[in-house]
Design a protein around this motif. Sequence first.
Motif, PDB file in Angstrom:
ATOM      1  N   TYR A   1      48.586  41.903  44.735  1.00  0.00           N
ATOM      2  CA  TYR A   1      47.158  42.054  44.437  1.00  0.00           C
ATOM      3  C   TYR A   1      46.338  42.162  45.722  1.00  0.00           C
ATOM      4  N   GLU A   2      46.709  41.387  46.738  1.00  0.00           N
ATOM      5  CA  GLU A   2      45.968  41.481  48.004  1.00  0.00           C
ATOM      6  C   GLU A   2      46.149  42.855  48.643  1.00  0.00           C
TER       7      GLU A   2
ATOM      8  N   THR B   1      42.522  39.599  41.956  1.00  0.00           N
ATOM      9  CA  THR B   1      43.125  38.973  43.141  1.00  0.00           C
ATOM     10  C   THR B   1      42.615  37.545  43.293  1.00  0.00           C
TER      11      THR B   1
END
Length: 534
Positions: free
Chosen positions: A411-412, A428
């Motif tokens: 997600y990052e 995130t």
Amino acid sequence: MRTLFSIALLTSLVMAGPEDQAKRLLAKGEHEKALKAAETVTKKNANNVAAWIVYADVFAAMGELEEAWGVIQDRAIVANPKSAPLLIKLGDIFVKLAEKQLRAGGAGLDTQNFFLDAQRVYGEALAIDPKAADAVYGDAYVLYMLTKPEEAKKGIAKALGLDPNHAKSHALQALFLYRAKKYPAAATSYETARKLDDSDANVCYYYGHALIGSGRPDEALEAYKYMLKRHPDDERSITGGVKNICGRDKKKMEDALTAWSKSIKNSAPLWEQLGNLKFQRKDNKAAVKDFKKAAKLKPDNDHFPYLIAYLTELDGDGAGAAEMYLNTLRANPKHAMAAGNYERLIPRLAGNDFDEVGKLYENLLKLAPENGDVHNNYALRLRNWAEAKGARGKSPSESAKKVIKRSAEVYEMAAALAPDVPQVLSDTGLLFEFYPCNRDDEKAERYFRKSLERSGFLYRDAFDGLNRLCHRTKNWEILKDYAEGVIEAIDDGGRARAPRSAGAVQDLTAPETSALRDRAKGALAEAERNLKGK
């Protein structure tokens, strides 16, 4: 005979100049090697004009016209100030710089000045060698580009008077005739130019056009075939040539190209067009064979493996299609459709085997490292799997912890690739706020705040996440600021937003928007009470 052959070979070696190696490398497209070879010659002998010209031609072939200009003006001419060929080459470079400006949409002062500089140095070359037909032609071409046709025609006549076999002058003369719709005369001039020098694809191309204009389509077809044989990568011989003759008769076009393919094996555009025609008549297997021939000729081109993958998938071979989609990404990691189509095949390839799904996704991430959608979708899959394995509980399994951590990492990556997409930023933040086994309050707050800011304070999930986080961390000042932002945005007529599906966002209904405002108003009141209590 052996003695005669040895003498001929020795003679050719003696006549070959030291710059010939650079010429051969340039012709093969090995530009870096050609540069080194030309530079080596010029260092040994700064008076080797031919080597300087090759040196500049390599830079021009690489699209580095300013470098070519510098080589000729600042080095070659300094060493050989009375060289007409170097001045002519400099004029040619000025013309190319002007044409580059024109292609970029600039017809201003710089373009004009480049043309005038070209005229000046062509004039200097003629002062040294009044019989230099290349300089006279160069000046005529500039006059043509400056829309001075009558003066240009006089220049062409003068160049041909100096050298009746000057190919470029015949070609420019043909262009004037073609534009005047004097097609038979244009065809004659183009034919002469092509016989003298067929390295100019435009000459080959417009010769075919002039034949069509003269009512000689069969000869035009042969002219386009000649062009493709001489310039196998120039698709105009097909797209503007054969199509022009065959019109909508696809069978006639396929028959013509099939006949050409028996003698022209090295043309990717030819195999591509044959593949397209077979695909249009739903012969996918035959189309794939042709596309594979094109792909073999252009291994770095992402277009052909994608076409092969698409047709292979249409024929039901998911595994074969998947490999070709990966080949497409190997050629072009930014090919979004190949990445998306491969991702769509993952469930079909891996079934319900979570580990296998993970392997396929991880491989896809390596080949498409800048595709935010793939990262986002994979992160969501990981999160959903971990949820099903109890990642939200007080004592999740080690495997669930590991998957949640990987989901947060992906997600990052997605957030870095899509820094303005509220959904990605909010999700995130969720990975660092909602799951105790992966908690990082600082990161969670940062992502929730970014999501709200990018959405104009209207992204529902980001506010709800920040609300939960601030209640737990007692960060009332942040909650107050962002709750006020949400209320103000809604009161200004904004509609709350929320995720709909993978990567997609939807505006919420009036009642849902009102409910978000109520939550923000409650959060604001609580934040103000706690701040007042301090």
